[in-house]
Design an enzyme around this catalytic site. Structure first.
Site, PDB file in Angstrom:
ATOM      1  N   ASP A 523      -2.353  -7.493   1.118  1.00 25.53           N
ATOM      2  CA  ASP A 523      -1.742  -7.300  -0.120  1.00 25.53           C
ATOM      3  C   ASP A 523      -2.086  -8.412  -1.173  1.00 25.53           C
ATOM      4  O   ASP A 523      -2.427  -9.558  -0.698  1.00 25.53           O
ATOM      5  CB  ASP A 523      -0.015  -7.172  -0.022  1.00 25.53           C
ATOM      6  CG  ASP A 523       0.558  -6.915  -1.156  1.00 25.53           C
ATOM      7  OD1 ASP A 523      -0.044  -6.131  -2.007  1.00 25.53           O
ATOM      8  OD2 ASP A 523       1.631  -7.557  -1.320  1.00 25.53           O
ATOM      9  N   ASP A 711       3.969  -8.188   2.501  1.00 19.30           N
ATOM     10  CA  ASP A 711       5.450  -8.896   2.084  1.00 19.30           C
ATOM     11  C   ASP A 711       6.342  -7.790   1.706  1.00 19.30           C
ATOM     12  O   ASP A 711       7.625  -8.290   1.646  1.00 19.30           O
ATOM     13  CB  ASP A 711       5.083  -9.952   1.274  1.00 19.30           C
ATOM     14  CG  ASP A 711       4.976  -9.494  -0.256  1.00 19.30           C
ATOM     15  OD1 ASP A 711       4.394  -8.658  -0.533  1.00 19.30           O
ATOM     16  OD2 ASP A 711       5.588 -10.322  -1.072  1.00 19.30           O
TER      17      ASP A 711
END
Length: 838
Positions: A523, A711
Site C-alpha cells: 500500500d 495499514d
C-alpha cells in the site's frame, strides 16, 4: 488351584482396596469411602478425591483415568476462605492489569496452572471448562504450564473459572511473569539435577565397565567381577529410577492413548537394559549394560535440557517484555505527586516521568520533550525524540528529560500486553512442517520397534547370547530424538530472533509462508510513506520574507486540528488574534490590525478580496495559500514523505530478486511521483479494496506467492485474502488482527530481516531432518549387524540430538548481511489490467 488370570484379577482387586482410585495414595484406616465407577466399587482416601472423581464421571470424562500416566495430586477441600480469595479476582481493580477486553466483547486472560502431571490432566481441564456456560475456549501449553481462557462477560466470572479448575484438584491463578520465571528456573534446576546424577553415574559405571569390556579382568577372581557388577547396579539404580523416570512416565502415557513417540523406544532401551543387567547380575551371564543405560540417560537428558533452554529463552524474551513494565508510577494529583502501583492506573490519569523511568502505561505527552528508548518494542536501538501531543508506549524508557503523560491505556490494554498475547498465540500454533515432522517421527518409531523385534528374533536364532545386546543397541542408536527436535527448536529460535529485530509473527505458519514469497504488494499511504503531511516547500508570491510567511502560517494553523495543521507544529508561530476556523476551507486571523488568511485558493481569495493566484504546478502535492488584504504572500506545498528507509529497503528486496508492486487507493499524481522514486516493477492507482484483492488473486493465479503489506481499513480484504500479510506499525487495530505479522517499529527494514531469516530457517529444518534421517539410515543396519555396542550407540544418538539443537540455535544469532544481487525469481511481463478481476 486358581488360574493365573484369576490370581492377577485378585491382585488388582487387592491393590484397588489399598490405594486411592483418584490420587493413588494409601487408604487411611477407618470407615471406607466408596463410590461406583464404571459399575465397580472404587475406594478413595478422602471425600475430596471422591468429589473430584464424581465430577469427572458425571461429565462423562472417565477417559481421564485411562489416559493419565502419573498419579493425580490429592485435592484440597474448598473452604469459604478459598472461595472468598477467588472472589477478589472479580473486582475491577484486580482485573484491570490481568484481564483483556477483546474487540468482540469477550474477556481473555492467562492462567498459571499448578499440579499438571501429564497430558491427560490438560485434556481433563480443557474438557471440563469447555462445558461451563460462558467459557468460549481454553488452551493449555504443557511446556509453560499456562492456560489462555476466553469467556463471555455476564455469563461466568473469573472466580468461577478458577473454582472450576480447583474442583478437579488443580490450582490456577492469573499469570505473572515473575512467578512463571521462578517455575521455569525450578524446572531447569530439577533437570540439571537429573543430568548431574546421570552424568556422575555414567562416569562411575564406565570406570567399572572398562576392565570388564576390554578383557582386563582375565585371571581375576570371579568374586571381584561380581563385585564390579553389583557396584554398577547400585550406581545405575538412582540414574534409572530418578533421572530416567520422566521418559518412562511419558511412554506409559503415550501407550495408554495409543500414540507412539520417541519416549517408547527410549524407555524400552533404558528399562529393558537395566532389568536385563540386573537379572544377569543375580542369575549369571556374559555381559551387563549398566554403563550404556547410564550414558544413554545422560546424553538424552542433556539433549532435552538444551531444548528446554531454547524454549526458556524464547519465553524469557516474551516475559521480559512484561517485566519491562514498571511496578509503580508517579501519579499527579492536583499539586502533589504520589507513588502508586502501576496496575491501579486508569485512562485519564496524569503521570510524571523522570529521566531513567520506564513508561508504566500507553499515553500521550502533555508536557515536555525527551528521547525515549523504544528498543524493547521496536528493535530500533537509537532513542526516538517524542514531544507534546505524541503517543508513548508502556515499557519504553525515558532517557533525557522529565515528561508529563496522560494515560490512554493501562494494564492488559497496552500495546505491550497485546504483543505478548499475539506472541503466545503464534507459538502455540503448529505449522505444517512441524505437524509433518511429528507424523514422520511417529511412523519412524513404529519402524524402529519393528526393526528391533526382527533383530532380536534373528539373532536369537543365530547367536542367542548376543541377541539382547544387539537389540538394545538398535533401540538406542535409532532413537528419533533428533528428528522430533529438528523443527520446533528451529522455529522457536527464529521467532524469538525476529521479534528482537522488530518483526512479530502472529501466526504459527508465518515463517513457513515467508520462505516461499516471491512478490510483495505495498500500500502507499502509511506504508511506503509516513502517512502524515509535512511541509515540502514555500514559494513567496509577495514581498514578505520567507521566515515571516512561515511564522504567520504556523500562527494560523496552531488553532486547527486538521491534518494540514500538524505540518506546522514544530515551526515558530506568530501571535494572531481573532482567529476564525472554517472547517474544510481555511483559517483567518488578525495581527497588528491586518487580516491574514490561509487555506484553499478560493477561500483565501474570498477573504482577502483577491483575484486568482498564479497557476500551481501539478506535481501531486497538496497546495494551500497565504495572503493578506490585497496581496498574495506565499504558496505552500505539503506532501506525504516516503519513509526514511523505504528506498533502501525496496532496493535491497529488488536486488534479492523479489517482484515489487504498489497498489494505492489514491488517484492523485502523487502516486506516480512516489512510484518514480522507488524501484517498483508495477504500480496501480485508484485501487478500491476489491481491486486490491483482485490484483493479489490475479498474481496468485499466475503462480506467484504474494505478501501484502498495508495499514488501513481499506487494506482489510487483501490482508485477509493474501497468502501472507504484514501490518505496519501504526496500522488500525482490525488490520493488525487480520495480518499474519506486524512491524513493531517505524521502519520497513524488518521485512528484509524476515525474508532473509525465513529461508534460512527452512534450510536449517531441512538440514536437521536430513541429518537425522541420514544418521538413522546409516547406523540402523550397522547396529542390526552387531557392529555397534550399546555404549557407542548411546553416544551416537545423543551426539545427533545435540548437533540438531545447536544447529537450530544458530538462527537466534542471525544478522542480515549486505544485499546480494540475484536474477529475478519472477516473470518480468507486466500484469495487464484487462485480466479477469482487474
Amino acid at each position: 488351584m486358581s488360574s493365573a488370570p484369576a490370581r492377577q484379577q485378585q491382585a488388582r482387586h487387592d491393590m484397588d482396596n489399598t490405594l486411592c482410585f483418584h490420587c493413588s495414595d494409601l487408604l487411611p484406616p477407618g470407615p471406607a469411602i466408596i463410590s461406583q465407577v464404571d459399575g465397580e466399587p472404587r475406594h478413595f482416601c478422602c471425600l475430596g478425591c471422591k468429589a473430584v472423581s464424581d465430577t469427572i464421571i458425571n461429565e462423562g470424562l472417565e477417559q481421564f483415568y485411562q489416559q493419565r500416566s502419573a498419579p493425580t495430586i490429592t485435592p484440597q477441600p474448598i473452604d469459604d476462605a478459598t472461595r472468598e480469595g477467588y472472589a477478589l479476582y472479580d473486582s475491577d481493580s484486580l482485573q484491570g492489569p490481568l484481564v483483556h477486553y477483546r474487540d468482540d466483547g469477550a474477556l481473555e486472560t492467562q492462567l498459571m496452572v499448578e499440579g499438571l502431571t501429564c497430558a491427560a490432566c490438560i485434556w481433563l481441564i480443557e474438557r471440563h471448562l469447555e462445558r461451563q456456560p460462558g467459557v468460549q475456549s481454553i488452551r493449555i501449553n504443557h511446556s509453560t504450564q499456562r492456560a489462555r481462557v476466553v469467556w463471555t462477560a455476564g455469563e461466568i466470572a473469573l472466580s468461577q473459572i478458577l473454582l472450576a479448575i480447583r474442583e478437579l484438584g488443580f490450582h490456577a491463578s492469573p499469570f505473572q511473569p515473575s512467578d512463571w520465571e521462578q517455575q521455569m528456573q525450578a524446572a531447569q534446576k530439577k533437570a540439571l539435577t537429573r543430568i548431574g546424577i546421570a552424568g556422575l553415574g555414567s562416569m562411575q559405571a564406565m570406570m567399572l565397565a572398562y576392565p570388564l569390556s576390554f578383557g582386563l579382568t582375565t585371571g581375576t577372581d570371579d568374586s571381584l567381577i561380581q563385585l564390579f557388577r553389583w557396584a554398577s547396579w547400585l550406581i545405575a539404580t538412582p540414574v534409572v529410577l530418578y533421572s530416567a523416570m520422566p521418559f518412562l512416565q511419558a511412554a506409559l502415557r503415550d501407550l495408554r492413548v495409543r500414540h507412539l513417540t520417541m519416549d517408547v523406544p527410549v524407555s524400552l532401551a533404558i528399562f529393558g537394559g537395566y532389568i536385563a543387567s540386573a537379572w544377569i547380575t543375580v542369575a549369571g551371564g556374559e555381559e551387563v549394560y549398566f554403563e550404556s543405560v547410564c550414558m544413554f540417560t545422560f546424553f538424552l537428558g542433556l539433549g532435552r535440557f538444551l531444548e528446554m533452554r531454547g524454549r526458556y529463552r524464547a519465553g524469557l524474551a516474551g516475559a521480559s517484555l512484561l517485566n519491562a513494565m514498571p511496578q509503580t508510577a508517579r501519579l499527579q494529583l492536583g499539586d502533589t505527586e504520589r507513588l502508586v502501583p502501576a496496575q491501579t492506573l486508569k485512562p485519564g490519569d496524569t503521570i510524571n516521568l523522570r529521566p531513567g523511568d520506564s513508561v508504566p502505561a500507553d499515553g500521550t505527552i502533555i508536557a515536555g520533550s525527551s528521547a525515549l528508548d523504544e528498543s524493547m518494542l521496536t528493535g530500533e536501538y537509537l532513542p526516538v525524540t517524542r514531544s507534546s501531543g505524541e503517543r508513548v508506549c508502556a515499557g519504553t524508557v525515558n532517557s533525557e528529560s522529565p515528561l508529563q503523560i496522560r494515560v490512554d491505556q493501562a494494564g492488559q490494554h497496552t500495546r505491550l500486553s497485546a504483543i505478548m498475547r499475539i506472541l503466545d498465540q503464534a507459538q502455540q500454533e503448529k505449522p505444517r512442517t512441524a505437524i509433518m515432522a511429528d507424523q514422520v517421527a511417529r511412523y519412524f518409531v513404529a519402524a524402529v520397534l519393528l526393526a528391533a523385534t526382527i533383530t532380536f528374533a534373528t539373532w536369537l536364532l543365530l547367536e542367542p547370547s548376543r541377541a539382547f545386546a544387539i537389540t538394545l543397541a538398535v533401540l538406542v542408536v535409532t532413537c528419533p530424538c533428533a528428528l522430533s527436535l529438528a523443527t520446533p527448536t528451529a522455529l522457536t529460535a527464529a521467532t524469538s530472533a525476529l521479534r528482537a529485530q522488530g518483526f512479530l509473527p502472529t501466526r504459527g505458519t508465518t515463517l513457513e509462508g515467508l520462505s516461499t514469497i516471491d512478490t510483495l504488494v505495498f500500500d502507499k499511504t502509511g506504508t511506503l510513506t509516513e502517512g502524515r503531511l509535512s511541509l515540502r516547500g514555500l514559494t513567496p508570491l509577495g514581498d514578505m520574507a520567507r521566515a515571516q510567511c512561515l511564522a504567520l502560517a504556523a500562527g494560523l494553523e496552531r488553532h486547527s486540528e486538521h491534518p494540514v495543521a500538524h505540518a506546522f507544529r514544530e515551526l515558530e508561530s506568530a501571535p494572531l488574534t481573532e482567529v476564525r476556523n472554517q472547517p474544510g476551507q481555511g483559517i483567518t486571523g488578525q495581527m497588528e490590525g491586518r487580516r491574514y488568511a490561509i487555506g484553499s485558493a478560493a477561500f483565501v481569495a474570498d477573504r482577502c478580496q483577491l483575484g486568482d493566484p498564479d497557476p500551481e504546478p501539478d506535481d501531486g502535492s497538496l497546495t494551500i495559500y497565504l495572503a493578506t488584504e490585497g496581496q498574495w504572500l506565499a504558496r505552500l506545498a505539503l506532501d506525504d514523505h516516503l519513509r526514511p528507509d523505504a528506498l533502501s529497503t525496496l532496493r535491497t528486496l529488488k536486488q534479492r530478486g523479489y517482484q515489487l508492486i504498489m497498489a494505492s487507493g489514491d488517484q492523485s499524481p502523487h502516486v506516480a511521483r512516489v512510484a518514480g522514486q522507488l524501484p517498483l516493477d508495477q504500480s496501480y492507482s485508484g485501487q478500491s479494496p476489491e481491486d486490491k484483492l483482485a490484483l493479489v488473486k490475479a498474481l496468485e493465479a499466475r503462480g506467484h506467492q504474494v505478501m501484502m503489506i498495508g495499514d488501513g481499513l481499506n487494506d482489510l480484504p487483501v490482508l485477509a485474502g493474501a497468502r501472507l500479510s504484514v501490518a505496519v506499525a501504526g496500522a488500525s487495530d482490525i488490520a493488525r488482527l487480520k495480518a499474519d505479522a506486524m512491524l513493531l517499529g517505524e521502519t520497513l527494514t524488518p521485512l528484509v530481516t524476515a525474508l532473509t531469516l525465513a529461508p534460512r530457517t527452512r534450510r536449517v529444518i531441512r538440514q536437521n531432518i536430513t541429518l537425522s534421517l541420514l544418521y538413522n539410515a546409516t547406523t540402523l543396519p550397522l547396529a542390526m549387524m552387531g557392529l555397534i555396542p550399546p555404549w557407542l550407540a548411546a553416544i551416537g544418538m545423543s551426539a545427533s540430538s545435540v548437533v540438531v539443537v545447536l544447529n537450530a540455535l544458530r538462527l537466534g544469532r542471525t544478522r542480515v548481511s549486505a544485499p546480494v544481487a540475484t536474477a529475478p525469481r519472477y516473470s518480468t511481463e507486466p500484469l495487464s489490467l484487462s485480466e479477469p478481476g482487474l
